[in-house]
Design a protein around this motif. Structure first.
Motif, PDB file in Angstrom:
ATOM      1  N   VAL A  21       0.841  -1.125   0.144  1.00  0.00           N
ATOM      2  CA  VAL A  21      -0.058   0.020  -0.021  1.00  0.00           C
ATOM      3  C   VAL A  21       0.860   1.294   0.080  1.00  0.00           C
ATOM      4  O   VAL A  21       0.588   2.135  -0.740  1.00  0.00           O
ATOM      5  N   LYS A  22       1.834   1.252   0.680  1.00  0.00           N
ATOM      6  CA  LYS A  22       2.680   2.360   0.810  1.00  0.00           C
ATOM      7  C   LYS A  22       3.719   2.461  -0.348  1.00  0.00           C
ATOM      8  O   LYS A  22       4.018   3.600  -0.905  1.00  0.00           O
ATOM      9  N   ALA A  23       4.116   1.521  -0.868  1.00  0.00           N
ATOM     10  CA  ALA A  23       4.761   1.520  -2.252  1.00  0.00           C
ATOM     11  C   ALA A  23       3.883   1.706  -3.507  1.00  0.00           C
ATOM     12  O   ALA A  23       4.631   2.269  -4.415  1.00  0.00           O
ATOM     13  N   ALA A  24       2.622   1.525  -3.510  1.00  0.00           N
ATOM     14  CA  ALA A  24       1.829   1.820  -4.791  1.00  0.00           C
ATOM     15  C   ALA A  24       2.096   3.192  -5.495  1.00  0.00           C
ATOM     16  O   ALA A  24       1.994   3.390  -6.381  1.00  0.00           O
ATOM     17  N   PRO A  25       1.933   4.246  -4.352  1.00  0.00           N
ATOM     18  CA  PRO A  25       1.858   5.439  -4.973  1.00  0.00           C
ATOM     19  C   PRO A  25       3.263   5.930  -5.910  1.00  0.00           C
ATOM     20  O   PRO A  25       3.012   6.920  -6.834  1.00  0.00           O
ATOM     21  N   PHE A  26       4.180   5.061  -5.762  1.00  0.00           N
ATOM     22  CA  PHE A  26       5.333   5.170  -6.877  1.00  0.00           C
ATOM     23  C   PHE A  26       5.524   4.388  -7.829  1.00  0.00           C
ATOM     24  O   PHE A  26       6.127   4.593  -8.873  1.00  0.00           O
ATOM     25  N   MET A  27       4.526   3.719  -8.198  1.00  0.00           N
ATOM     26  CA  MET A  27       4.245   2.893  -9.265  1.00  0.00           C
ATOM     27  C   MET A  27       3.542   3.440 -10.401  1.00  0.00           C
ATOM     28  O   MET A  27       2.656   4.316 -10.265  1.00  0.00           O
ATOM     29  N   LYS A  28       4.173   3.350 -11.667  1.00  0.00           N
ATOM     30  CA  LYS A  28       3.438   4.096 -12.891  1.00  0.00           C
ATOM     31  C   LYS A  28       2.436   3.170 -13.436  1.00  0.00           C
ATOM     32  O   LYS A  28       1.107   3.753 -13.725  1.00  0.00           O
ATOM     33  N   ALA A  65      -1.899  -9.185  -2.301  1.00  0.00           N
ATOM     34  CA  ALA A  65      -2.189  -7.688  -2.485  1.00  0.00           C
ATOM     35  C   ALA A  65      -3.472  -7.081  -2.602  1.00  0.00           C
ATOM     36  O   ALA A  65      -3.860  -5.955  -2.638  1.00  0.00           O
ATOM     37  N   LEU A  66      -4.481  -8.009  -2.723  1.00  0.00           N
ATOM     38  CA  LEU A  66      -5.988  -7.858  -2.967  1.00  0.00           C
ATOM     39  C   LEU A  66      -6.416  -7.855  -1.549  1.00  0.00           C
ATOM     40  O   LEU A  66      -7.348  -8.901  -1.147  1.00  0.00           O
ATOM     41  N   ARG A  67      -6.204  -6.865  -0.707  1.00  0.00           N
ATOM     42  CA  ARG A  67      -6.856  -6.754   0.568  1.00  0.00           C
ATOM     43  C   ARG A  67      -7.177  -5.090   0.864  1.00  0.00           C
ATOM     44  O   ARG A  67      -6.865  -4.381   0.043  1.00  0.00           O
ATOM     45  N   LYS A  68      -7.992  -4.944   1.871  1.00  0.00           N
ATOM     46  CA  LYS A  68      -8.430  -3.616   2.206  1.00  0.00           C
ATOM     47  C   LYS A  68      -7.099  -2.995   3.147  1.00  0.00           C
ATOM     48  O   LYS A  68      -6.772  -3.895   3.964  1.00  0.00           O
ATOM     49  N   PRO A  69      -6.683  -1.875   2.780  1.00  0.00           N
ATOM     50  CA  PRO A  69      -7.270  -0.616   1.719  1.00  0.00           C
ATOM     51  C   PRO A  69      -6.523  -1.481   0.478  1.00  0.00           C
ATOM     52  O   PRO A  69      -5.268  -1.764   0.506  1.00  0.00           O
ATOM     53  N   LEU A  70      -7.155  -1.188  -0.529  1.00  0.00           N
ATOM     54  CA  LEU A  70      -6.505  -1.609  -1.759  1.00  0.00           C
ATOM     55  C   LEU A  70      -5.282  -0.630  -2.108  1.00  0.00           C
ATOM     56  O   LEU A  70      -5.760   0.439  -2.326  1.00  0.00           O
ATOM     57  N   PRO A  71      -4.353  -1.271  -2.794  1.00  0.00           N
ATOM     58  CA  PRO A  71      -3.272  -0.416  -3.173  1.00  0.00           C
ATOM     59  C   PRO A  71      -3.665   0.313  -4.351  1.00  0.00           C
ATOM     60  O   PRO A  71      -4.287  -0.371  -5.397  1.00  0.00           O
ATOM     61  N   VAL A  72      -3.202   1.469  -4.618  1.00  0.00           N
ATOM     62  CA  VAL A  72      -3.590   2.537  -5.994  1.00  0.00           C
ATOM     63  C   VAL A  72      -2.297   3.159  -6.444  1.00  0.00           C
ATOM     64  O   VAL A  72      -1.619   3.844  -5.568  1.00  0.00           O
ATOM     65  N   PRO A  73      -2.033   2.943  -7.458  1.00  0.00           N
ATOM     66  CA  PRO A  73      -0.787   3.541  -8.036  1.00  0.00           C
ATOM     67  C   PRO A  73      -0.848   5.102  -8.075  1.00  0.00           C
ATOM     68  O   PRO A  73      -2.056   5.620  -7.947  1.00  0.00           O
ATOM     69  N   GLY A  74       0.190   5.871  -7.939  1.00  0.00           N
ATOM     70  CA  GLY A  74      -0.003   7.479  -7.750  1.00  0.00           C
ATOM     71  C   GLY A  74      -0.258   7.944  -9.161  1.00  0.00           C
ATOM     72  O   GLY A  74      -0.203   7.681  -9.955  1.00  0.00           O
ATOM     73  N   GLY A  75      -0.827   9.306  -9.163  1.00  0.00           N
ATOM     74  CA  GLY A  75      -0.879  10.278 -10.282  1.00  0.00           C
ATOM     75  C   GLY A  75      -1.990   9.702 -11.090  1.00  0.00           C
ATOM     76  O   GLY A  75      -3.005   9.025 -10.890  1.00  0.00           O
ATOM     77  N   ILE A  76      -1.446   9.508 -12.531  1.00  0.00           N
ATOM     78  CA  ILE A  76      -2.510   8.847 -13.562  1.00  0.00           C
ATOM     79  C   ILE A  76      -2.072   7.437 -13.774  1.00  0.00           C
ATOM     80  O   ILE A  76      -2.324   6.709 -15.104  1.00  0.00           O
ATOM     81  N   GLY A  77      -1.326   6.810 -12.782  1.00  0.00           N
ATOM     82  CA  GLY A  77      -0.926   5.454 -13.134  1.00  0.00           C
ATOM     83  C   GLY A  77      -2.012   4.325 -13.138  1.00  0.00           C
ATOM     84  O   GLY A  77      -3.516   4.573 -12.466  1.00  0.00           O
ATOM     85  N   GLU A  78      -1.816   3.447 -13.984  1.00  0.00           N
ATOM     86  CA  GLU A  78      -3.021   2.308 -14.155  1.00  0.00           C
ATOM     87  C   GLU A  78      -2.549   1.240 -13.377  1.00  0.00           C
ATOM     88  O   GLU A  78      -1.543   0.676 -13.229  1.00  0.00           O
ATOM     89  N   ALA A  79      -3.768   0.530 -13.150  1.00  0.00           N
ATOM     90  CA  ALA A  79      -3.829  -0.793 -12.182  1.00  0.00           C
ATOM     91  C   ALA A  79      -4.685  -1.660 -12.825  1.00  0.00           C
ATOM     92  O   ALA A  79      -5.898  -1.398 -13.450  1.00  0.00           O
ATOM     93  N   ILE A  80      -4.212  -2.905 -12.884  1.00  0.00           N
ATOM     94  CA  ILE A  80      -5.071  -4.185 -12.934  1.00  0.00           C
ATOM     95  C   ILE A  80      -5.142  -4.790 -11.742  1.00  0.00           C
ATOM     96  O   ILE A  80      -3.994  -5.296 -11.080  1.00  0.00           O
ATOM     97  N   TYR A  81      -6.454  -5.473 -11.483  1.00  0.00           N
ATOM     98  CA  TYR A  81      -6.555  -6.018 -10.069  1.00  0.00           C
ATOM     99  C   TYR A  81      -7.352  -7.341 -10.682  1.00  0.00           C
ATOM    100  O   TYR A  81      -8.369  -7.414 -11.357  1.00  0.00           O
TER     101      TYR A  81
END
Length: 475
Positions: A310-317, A325-341
């Motif tokens: 979760v703490k590392a996710a904002p640094f991901m493009k 990794a599929l637990r609450k809170p869900l990790p979310v990439p930073g900015g306009i980063g895209e994610a597939i769950y």
């Protein structure tokens, strides 16, 4: 198939690359190219008839767009005086050639041309035509117009005829009407239905593979994508399965950041000391993330390392979040980063409170709502007998797969494939194509090993699926 699924068919403008994928999927389902061309040309002729023309001039190129024009000319032979101008000895696709040959048996006048002088010699036809059909270049056209097309287009601009373009206007031609086959490629086009099956668009198929960008012949190391896999600890092999899958799906460089070191010469191993990934590793993980195009998280991670992700996710493009990794809170990439769950049913319930049930339509509607509420630029790939892929506005389905894929590790392979594709494609497209590839590889492995397949059996089959040597043939 549930008729309600037609709700998920996309409407409006379709990009040429996606249209080629849908065409290819339709052919895989049994609608051959000649039938599609016949439908397109017939629809084009129907638009021409509205103008009750005495003389129709059909301008054809060398590819399938020209073939559509040949078909239209055949259908118009009893309504008007029809003349067809086409490049001499340059018609190249089998379907277009077949339809050009048919015109030799019709009440149509053929004018092969090869140079500007040939075109200028036919100026009277441009001057006297009531309707001109522009079927010169289609969605695959690239670069500037070459001769004789440039002269053909220039002659159209000097004509007073009504101009109707097939699918897209040829460069230099300003049409009065554009006929968009299946779906429009430009705003303001008139849609012509050519009978493409619904499933060719809302289900994945071999046509989707055409959307994977080809690597340039002058590409350097890393151009295929740099993938980082973060996982392992309680479960040793999972991150390496994901890493090898990413390599097999076209990534150039794959690193695995894990407490578990396994001999794998194709993968760069970034050892994280200790029994599991912890916050003491966060600085090293962020450094690795910043040197990656896409990150795959969760494979074999266990339930003690989620806060780190979760703490590392904002640094991901771009990122793929799987398994733990599929637990609450869900990790979310930073900015306009895209994610597939990529949850299975139990994991989806864990992150959303919804247990997938009911018809395929019911599940798709529910998962679409969930995806729309996660974050912008996010896609959910719900794994199951029929996978559901949605970004909250679009929904697609994948039914490739094999019952033997219930064996452990096949989800890690899927995550790795998606990670490699995410380096080159938007999240929704990467998830759709990843599901198709993984399922086809599983089908091929299942044919060889039945329920005795293991996840590593999929790895060696991934390149063959991407090359089109293995397809997901569904009855």
């Amino acid at each position: 198939m549930n008729g309600d699924l037609i709700e998920f068919e996309e409407t409006g403008i379709i990009k040429p690359g996606r249209m080629r994928a849908v065409d290819r999927n339709a052919m895989h389902l049994g609608v051959d190219g000649l039938r599609l061309m016949e439908s397109a040309g017939f629809g084009l002729a129907g638009v021409v008839r509205r103008y009750s023309p005495d003389l129709v001039l059909v301008l054809c190129g060398s590819g399938n767009n020209g073939g559509d024009g040949f078909v239209a000319a055949r259908h118009l032979q009893r309504d008007s005086e029809v003349h067809v101008i086409y490049p001499e000895d340059r018609v190249k696709t089998p379907d277009a050639i077949a339809n050009l040959r048919l015109l030799g048996h019709c009440s149509v006048t053929l004018h092969p041309v090869s140079c500007p002088d040939d075109v200028s010699g036919l100026s009277g036809l441009y001057e006297n035509a009531d309707v001109i059909i522009d079927a010169i270049l289609g969605t695959g056209a690239r670069g500037d117009l070459r001769e004789p097309y440039a002269s053909m287009a220039k002659a159209v601009s000097l004509s007073g005829a009504t101009v109707i373009s097939a699918d897209i206007p040829t460069q230099g031609i300003t049409p009065d009407v554009v006929c968009g086959f299946h779906r429009p490629k430009l705003h303001g086009s008139e849609r012509i239905d050519i009978g493409i099956p619904l499933e060719a668009e809302i289900f994945t198929g071999p046509g989707d593979l055409t959307m994977i960008p080809a690597k340039d012949s002058a590409a350097h190391k890393g151009a295929g994508g740099r993938v980082l896999v973060i996982g392992g600890g309680p479960y040793q092999g999972a991150p390496y399965l994901a890493g090898m899958a990413a390599l097999r799906a076209g990534a150039d460089i794959v690193r695995v950041a894990s407490p578990v070191v396994m001999p794998c010469p194709d993968i760069i191993v970034e050892e994280l000391e200790g029994p599991c990934i912890s916050e003491s590793h966060l600085e090293d993980i962020i450094r690795l993330i910043e040197d990656s195009d896409a990150v795959v998280c969760g494979c074999g991670l266990g339930d003690k390392s989620h806060d780190v992700i979760v703490k590392a996710a904002p640094f991901m493009k771009k990122a793929v979040f799987d398994a733990d990794a599929l637990r609450k809170p869900l990790p979310v990439p930073g900015g306009i980063g895209e994610a597939i769950y990529t949850p299975h049913a139990g994991e989806l319930e864990r992150i959303s409170g919804y247990r997938p049930e009911g018809t395929l339509y019911d599940r798709a509607k529910a998962v679409s709502n969930i995806a729309g509420n996660i974050a912008k630029h996010s896609t959910v790939l719900l794994k199951g007998g029929t996978d559901i892929i949605t970004d909250g506005s679009r929904v697609r389905f994948n039914r490739t797969g094999h019952s033997g894929m219930t064996v452990g590790g096949t989800g890690d392979v899927l995550a790795g494939v998606c990670g490699a594709l995410l380096c080159k494609l938007p999240a929704f497209e990467a998830a759709c194509i990843g599901a198709y590839i993984n399922g086809c590889a599983g089908m091929a492995a299942g044919e060889a090993a039945g329920d005795g397949m293991v996840a590593t059996d999929l790895l060696e089959r991934i390149p063959s699926v991407i090359l089109g040597d293995i397809t997901g043939d569904i009855e």
